[in-house]
Design an enzyme around this catalytic site. Structure first.
Site, PDB file in Angstrom:
ATOM      1  CG  HIS A  45      -2.015  -1.050   1.130  1.00 24.61           C
ATOM      2  ND1 HIS A  45      -2.990  -1.064   0.154  1.00 24.61           N
ATOM      3  CD2 HIS A  45      -2.247  -2.144   1.903  1.00 24.61           C
ATOM      4  CE1 HIS A  45      -3.783  -2.111   0.339  1.00 24.61           C
ATOM      5  NE2 HIS A  45      -3.354  -2.782   1.391  1.00 24.61           N
ATOM      6  CD  GLN A 147      -0.578  -9.130   5.156  1.00 28.13           C
ATOM      7  OE1 GLN A 147       0.342  -8.548   4.604  1.00 28.13           O
ATOM      8  NE2 GLN A 147      -1.758  -8.561   5.363  1.00 28.13           N
ATOM      9  CB  ALA A 174      -7.686  -2.994   7.414  1.00 26.61           C
ATOM     10  CG  ASP A 175      -7.615  -6.001   3.236  1.00 20.75           C
ATOM     11  OD1 ASP A 175      -8.339  -5.395   2.427  1.00 20.75           O
ATOM     12  OD2 ASP A 175      -6.392  -5.817   3.302  1.00 20.75           O
TER      13      ASP A 175
END
Length: 263
Positions: A45, A147, A174-175
């Site tokens: 990101h 992840q 978050a995701d």
């Protein structure tokens, strides 16, 4: 060859980290002296590339903080390049199942254990072939963290944990919260239950659980549950909120943003 971060996880010593999103070697070196156990150089990101990752690895190298690099994807070509410039610990995003986890491990290993291309004469990792027997030592020094960030990945966690060569599993709040229908709200009870159950399951399997959480109470809760690598802040957030707060204390007209981001 040694990997101090990997050794710490194996020994069960909790490692406290900070996320680096500024994509800058000067700020990376500044933060390398702050006392964190590890620093995450974000290529997913943040506006990083192989060259900027290299300069940050060089900036962090003289300090005790250990670098962890997140590529933009589970891509063997990108992984090869990051390893060649000196990354030893990788955080692979969006791993959904055991096959993808196996692919990540294979990309970090020289044949016959994996598919990493041999280019050590050009590589900082081998100190341009000045490290004796680098090709025979490198595989054991690699630390692979994957992840899990979706309901699908959570449902496949047991099989991911069975993959040989996976050192740790990082939960992306978050995701995960977005995938569960609670975008921007990782503190929702359903999300928290999923995170806590995953931490316990990962630790029980003999792997290292990890997470990024800027909420101090939650970060401490995850450590109590057995999380072993926990990032507790993000450099961009620290800078933005700190600057806003300083300006506000001196009567700046701009109101504080009241930022609602996850971190």
């Amino acid at each position: 060859m040694k990997n101090a971060f990997k050794d710490a996880l194996k020994a069960g010593r909790p490692q406290i980290g900070l996320w680096l999103g500024l994509a800058n070697s000067y700020s990376a070196e500044l933060l390398a002296g702050a006392g964190f156990d590890w620093l995450l150089i974000d290529g997913e990101h943040a506006p990083n590339n192989v060259q900027t990752v290299l300069t940050q690895l060089q900036a962090i190298a003289p300090y005790p903080s250990q670098p962890v690099v997140r590529p933009s994807w589970n891509d063997p070509v990108q992984i090869k390049q990051l390893l060649d410039v000196g990354a030893q610990t990788l955080l692979i995003p969006m791993v959904q199942n055991a096959d993808e986890a196996r692919n990540a491990v294979a990309a970090t290993r020289y044949p016959p254990a994996g598919i990493r291309g041999v280019g050590s004469a050009l590589a900082r990792a081998s100190r341009w072939n000045r490290i004796p027997n680098y090709l025979h030592q490198a595989n054991d020094a690699m630390c692979v963290l994957v992840q899990i960030e979706t309901r699908e990945a959570m449902s496949n966690l047991a099989s991911i944990l069975d993959v040989d060569g996976i050192d740790g599993v990082f939960i992306g709040p978050a995701d995960l919260s977005a995938d569960m229908g609670f975008a921007g709200n990782p503190q929702h009870p359903e999300v928290q239950a999923a995170i806590e159950n995953a931490i316990v399951q990962i630790r029980a399997a003999g792997k290292a659980p990890g997470i990024l959480m800027a909420n101090e109470a939650l970060a401490k809760r995850y450590l109590e549950l057995g999380a072993l690598f926990v990032a507790v802040g993000v450099d961009t957030t620290l800078l933005a909120r700190g600057a806003e707060a300083l300006a506000a204390r001196f009567g700046a007209e701009k109101k504080l943003s009241g930022a609602s981001g996850v971190y």
